[in-house]
Design a protein around this motif. Structure first.
Motif, mmCIF file in Angstrom:
data_model
loop_
_atom_site.group_PDB
_atom_site.id
_atom_site.type_symbol
_atom_site.label_atom_id
_atom_site.label_comp_id
_atom_site.label_asym_id
_atom_site.label_seq_id
_atom_site.Cartn_x
_atom_site.Cartn_y
_atom_site.Cartn_z
ATOM 1 N N THR A 68 18.599 -39.390 -1.655
ATOM 2 C CA THR A 68 17.573 -38.340 -1.698
ATOM 3 C C THR A 68 17.994 -37.175 -0.815
ATOM 4 N N LEU A 69 18.095 -37.412 0.482
ATOM 5 C CA LEU A 69 18.650 -36.410 1.393
ATOM 6 C C LEU A 69 20.175 -36.425 1.365
ATOM 7 N N LEU A 70 20.740 -37.624 1.396
ATOM 8 C CA LEU A 70 22.184 -37.794 1.549
ATOM 9 C C LEU A 70 22.806 -38.246 0.240
ATOM 10 N N GLY A 125 12.014 -40.004 -3.405
ATOM 11 C CA GLY A 125 12.899 -41.146 -3.240
ATOM 12 C C GLY A 125 13.655 -41.451 -4.514
ATOM 13 N N ASP A 126 14.542 -42.429 -4.417
ATOM 14 C CA ASP A 126 15.377 -42.746 -5.579
ATOM 15 C C ASP A 126 15.608 -44.235 -5.804
ATOM 16 N N GLY A 127 15.033 -45.111 -4.947
ATOM 17 C CA GLY A 127 15.367 -46.524 -5.036
ATOM 18 C C GLY A 127 14.178 -47.415 -5.299
ATOM 19 N N THR A 128 14.469 -48.699 -5.523
ATOM 20 C CA THR A 128 13.406 -49.648 -5.814
ATOM 21 C C THR A 128 12.478 -49.853 -4.621
ATOM 22 N N ASN A 129 12.943 -49.542 -3.418
ATOM 23 C CA ASN A 129 12.056 -49.653 -2.245
ATOM 24 C C ASN A 129 11.181 -48.412 -2.078
ATOM 25 N N ASP A 130 11.221 -47.500 -3.055
ATOM 26 C CA ASP A 130 10.412 -46.275 -2.982
ATOM 27 C C ASP A 130 9.193 -46.304 -3.908
ATOM 28 N N PHE A 131 9.008 -47.382 -4.673
ATOM 29 C CA PHE A 131 7.874 -47.442 -5.590
ATOM 30 C C PHE A 131 6.552 -47.197 -4.868
ATOM 31 N N GLU A 132 6.315 -47.965 -3.812
ATOM 32 C CA GLU A 132 5.034 -47.869 -3.109
ATOM 33 C C GLU A 132 4.861 -46.497 -2.462
ATOM 34 N N MET A 133 5.937 -45.931 -1.955
ATOM 35 C CA MET A 133 5.866 -44.624 -1.306
ATOM 36 C C MET A 133 5.501 -43.533 -2.315
ATOM 37 N N LEU A 134 6.121 -43.558 -3.481
ATOM 38 C CA LEU A 134 5.829 -42.522 -4.473
ATOM 39 C C LEU A 134 4.418 -42.687 -5.032
ATOM 40 N N SER A 135 3.955 -43.933 -5.148
ATOM 41 C CA SER A 135 2.583 -44.166 -5.601
ATOM 42 C C SER A 135 1.572 -43.732 -4.545
ATOM 43 N N TRP A 136 1.953 -43.888 -3.283
ATOM 44 C CA TRP A 136 1.073 -43.511 -2.173
ATOM 45 C C TRP A 136 0.849 -42.009 -2.106
ATOM 46 N N ALA A 137 1.865 -41.230 -2.345
ATOM 47 C CA ALA A 137 1.805 -39.781 -2.136
ATOM 48 C C ALA A 137 0.921 -39.095 -3.178
ATOM 49 N N ALA A 138 0.256 -38.020 -2.739
ATOM 50 C CA ALA A 138 -0.491 -37.202 -3.691
ATOM 51 C C ALA A 138 0.461 -36.619 -4.730
ATOM 52 N N ARG A 139 1.663 -36.277 -4.296
ATOM 53 C CA ARG A 139 2.733 -35.900 -5.226
ATOM 54 C C ARG A 139 3.970 -36.701 -4.834
#
Length: 265
Positions: free
Chosen positions: A17-19, A215-229
């Motif tokens: 994502t960043l790197l 994010g870009d990985g399988t450990n980002d599902f919850e984070m992307l669902s959490w965010a308003a965007r």
């Protein structure tokens, strides 16, 4: 979402994502976009599966001197100004270790020792597992509670690993299978980037509708669902892109920089 949406909390994954993992660099465009977001007053949080020792150099490279970082998939909260962990969640990983040994014969394991390095059953690639490694008998790896346990199933690919563990229930933990490497990351039950970010959001007094994550990985599902965007990088797996509110350019295309520049023009 309103066209003038401007988040007050920005959560960013690191690798992919960043790197750019192909070049092991953060582009100048991404660095500048992150700086603009910070200068606008947004709380910027790096949310990563990396340990604290692997996150600190990225904080330095981005010039971040305040705020927080969430490491080890949310197990470790770091005070950026002090460059030290302020809270660590840990668990008894022995039952999980035994189960993974059964399902992943030949796997090697690493138990995080926060701020020190990792206890490992065999050497890991130092470019993947940050910090010093201390080879330890496998039955001693989890003699004490740990914030993160990693299994690398050497000579297998991520798809085979994911298929092998599909439907497997491991006790009292949260697991994620890496998108690009045959790695499993295990953290305490109920923890994820998303859960840790929600706790931090509440403590900071930020409205739920003013949050952004990429994010870009399988450990980002919850984070992307959490965010308003919540946005997925262009190279992310199809199921993550389907879950996200939007898909942006790939890391090689500086997709994050384009998105942040749009939000913080």
């Amino acid at each position: 979402m309103s066209v003038d949406f401007k988040p007050d909390l920005v959560a960013l994954d690191i690798d992919g994502t960043l790197l750019n993992p192909d070049t092991d660099t953060i582009s100048d465009a991404v660095k500048a976009a992150v700086r603009r977001a910070v200068d606008s007053g947004a709380h910027l949080v790096l949310a990563t599966g990396r340990a604290f020792l692997g996150t600190a150099p990225v904080l330095d490279e981005l010039g971040l001197t305040s705020g927080f970082a969430l490491c080890s998939n949310g197990s470790v909260l770091v005070d950026v100004a002090r460059r030290e962990p302020v809270s660590v969640a840990s668990f008894d990983a022995t039952p999980v270790l035994r189960a993974l040994q059964e399902h992943l014969p030949g796997a090697i394991f690493a138990a995080e020792d926060v701020g020190v390095g990792n206890l490992v059953s065999a050497p890991f690639d130092p470019d993947k597992l940050h910090g010093p490694q201390r080879i330890t008998p496998i039955d001693e790896l989890t003699a004490h509670p740990v914030p993160r346990l990693i299994a690398e199933w050497t000579e297998h690919d991520p798809a085979e690993l994911a298929e092998t563990l599909a439907g497997v229930r491991l006790p009292s933990c949260t697991i994620s299978v890496d998108t690009y490497e045959p790695w499993v990351t295990v953290v305490p039950e109920g923890l994820s980037k998303g859960a840790a970010l929600e706790k931090l959001r509440t403590e900071l007094g930020i409205a739920a509708g003013r949050t952004f994550a990429a994010g870009d990985g399988t450990n980002d599902f919850e984070m992307l669902s959490w965010a308003a965007r919540g946005v997925a990088m262009g190279q992310a797996p199809l199921d993550l892109r389907a879950t996200a509110d939007d898909t942006i350019g790939t890391v090689a295309e500086d997709g994050l920089a384009v998105e942040l520049d749009r939000l913080f023009a």
